[in-house]
Write a protein that holds these residues in place. Structure first.
Motif, PDB file in Angstrom:
ATOM      1  N   ILE A   1     -14.252 -30.636   9.623  1.00  0.00           N
ATOM      2  CA  ILE A   1     -14.733 -29.561   9.673  1.00  0.00           C
ATOM      3  C   ILE A   1     -15.894 -29.358  11.321  1.00  0.00           C
ATOM      4  CG2 ILE A   1     -17.031 -28.552   8.870  1.00  0.00           C
ATOM      5  CD1 ILE A   1     -14.471 -28.156   7.185  1.00  0.00           C
ATOM      6  N   LEU A   2     -16.778 -30.730  11.565  1.00  0.00           N
ATOM      7  CA  LEU A   2     -17.171 -30.421  12.412  1.00  0.00           C
ATOM      8  C   LEU A   2     -16.427 -30.572  14.138  1.00  0.00           C
ATOM      9  CD1 LEU A   2     -20.203 -33.334  11.589  1.00  0.00           C
ATOM     10  CD2 LEU A   2     -20.498 -30.907  11.956  1.00  0.00           C
ATOM     11  N   LEU A   3     -15.873 -31.769  13.812  1.00  0.00           N
ATOM     12  CA  LEU A   3     -14.265 -31.207  15.010  1.00  0.00           C
ATOM     13  C   LEU A   3     -13.768 -30.045  14.883  1.00  0.00           C
ATOM     14  CD1 LEU A   3     -13.389 -32.928  17.107  1.00  0.00           C
ATOM     15  CD2 LEU A   3     -11.065 -33.407  15.679  1.00  0.00           C
ATOM     16  N   ARG A   4     -14.070 -29.328  13.716  1.00  0.00           N
ATOM     17  CA  ARG A   4     -12.902 -28.016  13.767  1.00  0.00           C
ATOM     18  C   ARG A   4     -14.378 -26.926  14.289  1.00  0.00           C
ATOM     19  NH1 ARG A   4     -12.852 -23.464  14.779  1.00  0.00           N
ATOM     20  NH2 ARG A   4     -11.492 -21.794  13.824  1.00  0.00           N
TER      21      ARG A   4
ATOM     22  N   HIS B   1     -16.274 -26.954  16.795  1.00  0.00           N
ATOM     23  CA  HIS B   1     -16.583 -27.681  18.055  1.00  0.00           C
ATOM     24  C   HIS B   1     -16.122 -27.366  18.341  1.00  0.00           C
ATOM     25  CE1 HIS B   1     -21.056 -29.025  17.184  1.00  0.00           C
ATOM     26  NE2 HIS B   1     -21.394 -29.736  16.290  1.00  0.00           N
ATOM     27  N   SER B   2     -14.763 -26.676  18.406  1.00  0.00           N
ATOM     28  CA  SER B   2     -13.416 -26.816  18.524  1.00  0.00           C
ATOM     29  C   SER B   2     -12.869 -25.050  19.815  1.00  0.00           C
ATOM     30  CB  SER B   2     -12.562 -27.225  18.061  1.00  0.00           C
ATOM     31  OG  SER B   2     -11.445 -26.300  18.677  1.00  0.00           O
ATOM     32  N   GLU B   3     -12.380 -24.931  21.005  1.00  0.00           N
ATOM     33  CA  GLU B   3     -12.710 -23.629  21.318  1.00  0.00           C
ATOM     34  C   GLU B   3     -11.740 -23.283  21.841  1.00  0.00           C
ATOM     35  OE1 GLU B   3     -14.778 -24.220  25.557  1.00  0.00           O
ATOM     36  OE2 GLU B   3     -16.980 -24.838  24.507  1.00  0.00           O
ATOM     37  N   ILE B   4     -10.690 -24.138  20.897  1.00  0.00           N
ATOM     38  CA  ILE B   4      -8.985 -23.320  20.798  1.00  0.00           C
ATOM     39  C   ILE B   4      -9.526 -22.764  19.505  1.00  0.00           C
ATOM     40  CG2 ILE B   4      -6.354 -24.373  20.429  1.00  0.00           C
ATOM     41  CD1 ILE B   4      -7.154 -26.396  21.828  1.00  0.00           C
ATOM     42  N   SER B   5      -8.775 -20.735  19.644  1.00  0.00           N
ATOM     43  CA  SER B   5      -8.668 -20.533  18.678  1.00  0.00           C
ATOM     44  C   SER B   5      -7.299 -19.803  18.274  1.00  0.00           C
ATOM     45  CB  SER B   5      -9.189 -18.594  18.879  1.00  0.00           C
ATOM     46  OG  SER B   5      -9.349 -17.635  18.178  1.00  0.00           O
ATOM     47  N   GLN B   6      -7.108 -19.921  17.007  1.00  0.00           N
ATOM     48  CA  GLN B   6      -6.452 -19.605  15.437  1.00  0.00           C
ATOM     49  C   GLN B   6      -4.737 -21.023  16.472  1.00  0.00           C
ATOM     50  OE1 GLN B   6      -6.166 -17.561  13.431  1.00  0.00           O
ATOM     51  NE2 GLN B   6      -8.129 -17.089  13.436  1.00  0.00           N
ATOM     52  N   SER B   7      -5.482 -21.724  16.918  1.00  0.00           N
ATOM     53  CA  SER B   7      -4.291 -22.874  16.880  1.00  0.00           C
ATOM     54  C   SER B   7      -3.728 -23.438  15.636  1.00  0.00           C
ATOM     55  CB  SER B   7      -4.236 -23.378  17.961  1.00  0.00           C
ATOM     56  OG  SER B   7      -5.487 -25.159  17.584  1.00  0.00           O
ATOM     57  N   LEU B   8      -3.088 -23.727  15.562  1.00  0.00           N
ATOM     58  CA  LEU B   8      -2.160 -24.794  14.485  1.00  0.00           C
ATOM     59  C   LEU B   8      -3.629 -25.934  14.421  1.00  0.00           C
ATOM     60  CD1 LEU B   8      -0.259 -25.351  11.593  1.00  0.00           C
ATOM     61  CD2 LEU B   8       1.108 -26.555  13.657  1.00  0.00           C
ATOM     62  N   VAL B   9      -3.869 -26.500  15.503  1.00  0.00           N
ATOM     63  CA  VAL B   9      -4.345 -27.930  15.013  1.00  0.00           C
ATOM     64  C   VAL B   9      -5.492 -27.249  14.566  1.00  0.00           C
ATOM     65  CG1 VAL B   9      -5.997 -29.449  16.706  1.00  0.00           C
ATOM     66  CG2 VAL B   9      -3.728 -28.583  17.031  1.00  0.00           C
ATOM     67  N   ASN B  10      -6.397 -25.870  14.861  1.00  0.00           N
ATOM     68  CA  ASN B  10      -7.631 -25.810  14.164  1.00  0.00           C
ATOM     69  C   ASN B  10      -7.598 -25.465  12.722  1.00  0.00           C
ATOM     70  OD1 ASN B  10      -9.300 -25.919  16.743  1.00  0.00           O
ATOM     71  ND2 ASN B  10     -10.064 -24.634  17.151  1.00  0.00           N
ATOM     72  N   ARG B  11      -6.303 -24.748  12.875  1.00  0.00           N
ATOM     73  CA  ARG B  11      -6.696 -24.578  10.905  1.00  0.00           C
ATOM     74  C   ARG B  11      -5.788 -25.619  10.378  1.00  0.00           C
ATOM     75  NH1 ARG B  11      -2.224 -19.541  11.570  1.00  0.00           N
ATOM     76  NH2 ARG B  11      -4.280 -17.947  12.047  1.00  0.00           N
ATOM     77  N   THR B  12      -5.400 -26.604  11.083  1.00  0.00           N
ATOM     78  CA  THR B  12      -5.271 -27.625  10.021  1.00  0.00           C
ATOM     79  C   THR B  12      -6.571 -29.099   9.943  1.00  0.00           C
ATOM     80  OG1 THR B  12      -2.991 -27.899  11.091  1.00  0.00           O
ATOM     81  CG2 THR B  12      -3.759 -30.332  10.013  1.00  0.00           C
ATOM     82  N   LEU B  13      -7.427 -28.772  11.108  1.00  0.00           N
ATOM     83  CA  LEU B  13      -8.777 -29.752  11.108  1.00  0.00           C
ATOM     84  C   LEU B  13      -9.184 -28.786   9.897  1.00  0.00           C
ATOM     85  CD1 LEU B  13      -9.130 -30.301  14.577  1.00  0.00           C
ATOM     86  CD2 LEU B  13      -9.086 -31.633  12.935  1.00  0.00           C
ATOM     87  N   TYR B  14      -9.711 -27.449  10.003  1.00  0.00           N
ATOM     88  CA  TYR B  14     -10.388 -27.069   8.809  1.00  0.00           C
ATOM     89  C   TYR B  14     -10.001 -26.816   8.077  1.00  0.00           C
ATOM     90  CZ  TYR B  14     -13.584 -23.067   5.882  1.00  0.00           C
ATOM     91  OH  TYR B  14     -14.198 -23.058   5.411  1.00  0.00           O
ATOM     92  N   TYR B  15      -8.588 -26.292   7.304  1.00  0.00           N
ATOM     93  CA  TYR B  15      -7.964 -26.117   5.939  1.00  0.00           C
ATOM     94  C   TYR B  15      -7.973 -27.574   5.346  1.00  0.00           C
ATOM     95  CZ  TYR B  15      -8.608 -21.463   6.118  1.00  0.00           C
ATOM     96  OH  TYR B  15      -8.779 -19.895   6.902  1.00  0.00           O
ATOM     97  N   GLY B  16      -7.569 -28.581   6.545  1.00  0.00           N
ATOM     98  CA  GLY B  16      -7.091 -29.908   6.077  1.00  0.00           C
ATOM     99  C   GLY B  16      -8.149 -30.568   5.314  1.00  0.00           C
ATOM    100  N   ALA B  17      -9.247 -30.161   5.743  1.00  0.00           N
ATOM    101  CA  ALA B  17     -10.146 -31.082   5.408  1.00  0.00           C
ATOM    102  C   ALA B  17     -10.459 -31.079   3.862  1.00  0.00           C
ATOM    103  CB  ALA B  17     -11.398 -30.860   5.821  1.00  0.00           C
ATOM    104  N   PHE B  18     -10.198 -29.850   3.528  1.00  0.00           N
ATOM    105  CA  PHE B  18     -10.064 -29.582   2.365  1.00  0.00           C
ATOM    106  C   PHE B  18      -9.507 -30.027   1.603  1.00  0.00           C
ATOM    107  CE2 PHE B  18     -12.934 -25.677   4.306  1.00  0.00           C
ATOM    108  CZ  PHE B  18     -13.403 -25.554   2.786  1.00  0.00           C
ATOM    109  N   PHE B  19      -8.029 -30.840   1.950  1.00  0.00           N
ATOM    110  CA  PHE B  19      -7.216 -31.302   1.300  1.00  0.00           C
ATOM    111  C   PHE B  19      -7.803 -32.733   0.875  1.00  0.00           C
ATOM    112  CE2 PHE B  19      -3.516 -35.039   1.951  1.00  0.00           C
ATOM    113  CZ  PHE B  19      -2.792 -34.322   0.826  1.00  0.00           C
ATOM    114  N   PHE B  20      -8.856 -33.488   2.208  1.00  0.00           N
ATOM    115  CA  PHE B  20      -8.936 -34.258   2.026  1.00  0.00           C
ATOM    116  C   PHE B  20     -10.292 -34.456   0.905  1.00  0.00           C
ATOM    117  CE2 PHE B  20      -6.530 -35.026   5.710  1.00  0.00           C
ATOM    118  CZ  PHE B  20      -5.786 -36.585   5.767  1.00  0.00           C
ATOM    119  N   LEU B  21     -11.293 -33.903   0.814  1.00  0.00           N
ATOM    120  CA  LEU B  21     -11.928 -33.150  -0.037  1.00  0.00           C
ATOM    121  C   LEU B  21     -11.853 -34.026  -1.638  1.00  0.00           C
ATOM    122  CD1 LEU B  21     -15.147 -32.959  -0.499  1.00  0.00           C
ATOM    123  CD2 LEU B  21     -14.800 -30.093  -0.354  1.00  0.00           C
ATOM    124  N   GLY B  22     -10.583 -32.877  -2.160  1.00  0.00           N
ATOM    125  CA  GLY B  22      -9.768 -32.597  -3.064  1.00  0.00           C
ATOM    126  C   GLY B  22      -9.355 -34.450  -3.004  1.00  0.00           C
TER     127      GLY B  22
END
Length: 358
Positions: free
Chosen positions: A173-176, A178-199
């Motif tokens: 979540i924090l890496l996403r 502070h990231s400046e790459i908008s709407q990339s697959l990497v950023n989406r993975t960082l944000y939404y993937g964080a909830f995978f590990f929270l689950g």
């Protein structure tokens, strides 16, 4: 309702709301229901958004989807992550093959199909792969399961597993943020993937949480509603920030408490059916909605009627694809994957028996 009769018949007709909510069967039922709700909302969202980009949308409908945005995809990721500890209990070859056959395979198949048949520029366009287009969620899920293999050594130690997954959630979540790459697959993975590990971190706690006092849940729900309302005009409460993550967590917590208490009947059985077939609904709905829109865009229809027709026909055709799954299984899972899975299972069983003898 006859359309779903055979599917619904395989499930129990009714589960009283007073039934224990911590049994494995109950958990799987309501998890499927939540997954079904989330993935069907994705269909409805795209059916409304595509006309909006062409001047045929309904503003009120779009605002409703903005209100749901903080919860929809995080919920799907969270539910997938809840199954991770059990998946990691298998041998590494079994785990890897299962995720390749059921997740990597359909992701590649549909990236190629959509790229060649619908996407302007085709699969040779680097932007297509950098964003993942509408399949970004499936590609992000592939990355999450791949990363999760590193947790295999601690899978049998629940406390350590939960702490590591919680750390991954916070770090992503924090890496996403502070990231400046908008709407990339990497950023989406960082944000939404964080909830995978929270689950995955919360998998063992959910059983206790569903028995939490009503007053606590009502309080959390009230805060979630306020934050979701703020998100209508402030993107930071909807996506990609610690504020939006908090909004999502509160909403997920409330839904996890409510879902096991929903009495089961014909409608919930349909939702559970949709949840069990979420991969089919997810990968097929967007191309179908686009095709419907292309057929309708020359019609001089009222925006509300236009969106309604896109939604109804898009949903109907998507559910038809689910019904056709027995004849189109190769689109969603690697052909004859059971043979490989059986061999790996036998090999694991043989290895386990040899270790027991020694």
């Amino acid at each position: 309702m006859r359309f779903f009769g055979k599917v619904g018949g395989m499930l129990a007709a009714t589960t009283p709301s007073s039934a224990p909510v911590s049994t494995p069967a109950a958990r799987m039922g309501w998890m499927d229901m939540l997954r079904g709700v989330a993935v069907l909302l994705v269909v409805v969202m795209h059916a409304a958004d595509i006309p909006m980009t062409n001047g045929k949308g309904v503003d009120e409908w779009s605002r409703l989807h903005l209100y749901l945005e903080p919860f929809r995809m995080p919920m799907l990721m969270f539910l997938s992550g809840m199954l991770l500890p059990r998946a990691l209990g298998k041998t590494l070859p079994q785990y890897a093959w299962g995720k390749f056959a059921a997740i990597v395979w359909p992701a590649v198949v549909w990236m190629l199909l959509f790229g060649f048949l619908i996407y302007h520029g085709g699969p040779t366009d680097p932007v297509y792969w950098r964003t993942g287009d509408y399949l970004w969620f499936l590609l992000a899920l592939c990355a999450c399961y791949g990363t999760a293999m590193l947790l295999k050594p601690v899978a049998s130690r629940p406390v350590v597993m939960s702490l590591l997954c919680t750390g991954l959630f916070v770090a992503m979540i924090l890496l996403r943020y502070h990231s400046e790459i908008s709407q990339s697959l990497v950023n989406r993975t960082l944000y939404y993937g964080a909830f995978f590990f929270l689950g995955a971190a919360c998998a063992r706690l959910v059983v206790k949480w569903v028995n939490a006092p009503v007053s606590i849940v009502v309080g959390l729900g009230a805060v979630a509603v306020v934050l979701a309302n703020l998100g209508l005009d402030d993107r930071s409460f909807r996506l990609g920030t610690p504020f939006s993550a908090l909004t999502a967590i509160l909403g997920i917590a409330v839904l996890l408490w409510i879902a096991p208490r929903v009495p089961r009947g014909n409608f919930t059985q349909i939702l559970e059916w949709a949840g069990r077939n979420s991969i089919v609904i997810y990968v097929t709905h967007f191309p179908l909605v686009i095709l419907i829109h292309r057929l309708m865009r020359h019609l001089d229809a009222d925006p509300a009627l236009y969106v309604s027709m896109c939604t109804v026909f898009g949903m109907a055709l998507t559910l038809l694809m689910v019904r056709l799954r027995p004849w189109t299984a190769w689109l969603y899972v690697f052909p004859h994957h059971q043979r490989v899975a059986a061999r790996l299972h036998n090999r694991a069983a043989l290895g386990g028996s040899q270790q027991t003898q020694h």
